[in-house]
Design a protein around this motif. Sequence first.
Motif, short mmCIF file in Angstrom:
data_model
loop_
_atom_site.label_atom_id
_atom_site.label_comp_id
_atom_site.label_asym_id
_atom_site.label_seq_id
_atom_site.Cartn_x
_atom_site.Cartn_y
_atom_site.Cartn_z
N THR A 195 1.06 -1.06 -0.04
CA THR A 195 -0.08 0.11 -0.01
C THR A 195 0.85 1.30 -0.01
O THR A 195 0.50 2.15 -0.44
CB THR A 195 -0.94 -0.06 1.13
N ASP B 74 -6.83 -2.01 -3.78
CA ASP B 74 -6.44 -2.60 -2.51
C ASP B 74 -7.16 -3.36 -1.88
O ASP B 74 -8.08 -3.25 -1.66
CB ASP B 74 -5.58 -1.57 -1.93
N GLU B 75 -6.53 -4.37 -1.08
CA GLU B 75 -7.41 -5.31 -0.15
C GLU B 75 -8.28 -6.15 -0.84
O GLU B 75 -9.20 -6.36 -0.44
CB GLU B 75 -8.00 -4.49 0.84
N THR C 151 -5.10 -6.72 8.11
CA THR C 151 -4.63 -6.72 6.87
C THR C 151 -4.34 -5.00 6.34
O THR C 151 -3.36 -4.92 5.75
CB THR C 151 -5.32 -7.42 5.67
N SER C 152 -5.07 -4.30 6.70
CA SER C 152 -5.14 -2.88 6.14
C SER C 152 -3.85 -2.02 6.81
O SER C 152 -3.40 -1.23 6.08
CB SER C 152 -6.47 -1.95 6.46
MG MG Z 1 -1.76 -2.75 2.66
#
Ligand code: MG
Length: 770
Positions: A45, A139-140, A381-382
Amino acid sequence: NVNRKPEIQEARLKLPVVAEEQVIMEAIRNNTVVIICGETGSGKTTQVPQFLYEAGWSHPDSDNPGMIGVTQPRRVATVSMAKRVADELNLSDKEVSHQIRYDATVSDKTRIKFMTDGVLLREMSQDLLLTKYSTIIIDEAHERNLNTDILIGVVSRVLKLRAELSREDRQKIKPLRVIIMSATLRVADFTENKTLFPVVPPVINVNARQFPVAIHFNKKTPLDHVGEAYKKITKIHERLPNGGILVFLTGQNEINQLCKELRKRYPALPPKATKKEIVKEEKANALESKTDSTPAGKADIEDEALELGENQVEEDFDLSSDDDDDIGEGFDDDELADVKDAPLHVLPLYSMLPTEAQLRVFEPPPEGTRLCVIATNVAETSVTIPGVRYVVDCGKSKERKYDVETGVQTFEIDWTSQASAGQRAGRAGRTGPGHCYRLFSSAVFDNEFEKFSTPEIHRMPIEGVVLSMKAMNIDNVVNFPFPTPPPRENLMKAEKLLGYLGAISTTNRHITEFGRTMSLFPITPRFAKMLIIGQQHGCLPYVIAIVSALSVGDPFIQDYHLDEDQPDTDDELESRELGNITSESVAEKERRKLVRKKYYSSQMKHAGLDPSSDILKLLNVVGAYEYAGATTKFCEDNFLRPKAMEEIRKLRRQLTNLVSSNFPEIDICLDPKMPPPSAVQLKVLRQVITAGFIDSVAIRQDVLDTGGGKGLRYKNAKNVVYRLLWTDEEAFIHPGSILYSQEPPAMLVYSELYKGGKNWLKCNTAVEAK
Ligand code: MG
Ligand code: ADP
């Protein structure tokens, strides 16, 4: 042109993604879609947007002008990641910006823009070609939220369009690039789906160094996971060597409670802390209580405002669980300590927390203290928290759930998936070997956890999905390239229903204004329609009660539907009933007769208000229950299931809150007691019900045969044939319906069709002849 601080540069070089920069950029140059998979914390990210930026993408004079857009499923990550990337690049929030629902730092200088997936979807309804962007990073993607799935589908079409247009005039429009990033390796839904991406996109696996994490299960699964977490943290902190603790709980209230307890027990700073440090700490803590001004909305995963449903309590749980003795397992004796009052730096982390307070988790804790972050699944996960060596996992999360039948959306606490638990454990192995303490037994993990969580699209009622998509101006839902598509017939049926309800135009299939308002409600479109049109003559509280009762389902205990004096000739029903009776003694038979009588008189009492509708009977029951003080006794006396009545009550509260927050101009009070509706209101209510079930109309066969005339005369509905308006099937009024024992109406709407040997119409409302 990039000017990073030396310490940032040094930290970056340690990230596994940075080692793959060449490979990643090469793949992006040569392909329109690239998939990047890598462990959480490997730098996806924060670094991938910088690779593009550094290679000149998003620069107005480059071959790839237009912003680098990055989407996130959560607000927490959107804001904190934008800030982190701005810091790393030494740029301002005007250049690396974020946009969430009610808050944005975007300017005409913006080069990298972080946003929630909902924001980008809304933008696309205005600018489908995404002309402002050179690249979209989704993302994710492993989370498989509805928004992410839809986004991947739409973007796959935009890619094609942009490619075609740029072939025509390369100067005017450039092709778009799409990068899909995911934490786990389950990407086959994206790569092997030819309708989505006809050319299989390259998958780059970033090999992150992951240290081993020892998993410790509880022997017993405690009832109170917050209390259990407290005990476990205490043991870790007092006995185990240095290293941060990351705790997973389910929501804001639990987190605040645990933070408070831990702060009470341990000092936040060492005894030698200066006055200045103490003041600084107090100031920082004060940030937490600054309330986030963002209004609660449907779009946020972690919204705490709409809580419904209690945590399910498993019966075999042992309250006196004591799993603490083996905390030293996996450690050498000389590593273990026994310090009672070492300082602990306790920090909360959840979506509604103000950004400045969120960002504290990335700072090293004050010298001589141990970091302890209490988080929701944002930390799964973020967001990666540095220095974590111990993970304490309650194994649960708060999830948005939908009742597939009724479309009611609730937030429920339930076990996560095995994959999620694996992600959580992995957070302990980023900087060295770690330990994960699971506050549940391995049997629960094996037997009650799903392997992976189901994509949201398969957990939602389909007409809700279709309405959401129409609200995003996606009109062709039937051929939409979903990563894992729902059955085509279901999509077509859903479109048809939305047409009947007036949510979409039956000619061009676009959403109507009415449909847009409907899409604001967390309930199935049918019920949303009833709520919206139920605003006349002060009927809204009644409609809310009706919708709640219908959503929860029939609260009446169903055993007494058949009356012995009035045997039904239907074989199926009769034999079922006779089977019961023959095995009973005469006395028992008499007793049942009495109970039945009581049941019927209770039914008639509730129907008294308006004997032409089972739904209005329900309304009456809900009202009477409130007047009687919502007691179990009332339920017993009236043949009601207490749990259902309690749920109806909660849902009423939730919907009332929702109406008042979404439609401030409507004055609606939360008093659960309502006076019985007036004659005018009853009439309106019947119209509202008819409008909500306009796709479920049945007409008496003999009336149809006489071309709309009076038809025959019947004493009751026994064996009276009805014809379903839209499917032309034959059906009969169910003996449990209030309409069964009176002259059957020429036309009715039903809210349940029970397919036994015959089609039975349940929960009916007579439609008044005009
Ligand atoms: Mg990430
Ligand atoms: P991924 O997306 O692959 O999970 P990230 O790019 O989010 O990885 O994180 C890479 C590293 O950057 C992590 O070690 C994380 O701790 C660090 N990091 C992220 N945000 C911040 C921040 N605001 N302050 C300090 N470090 C951060």
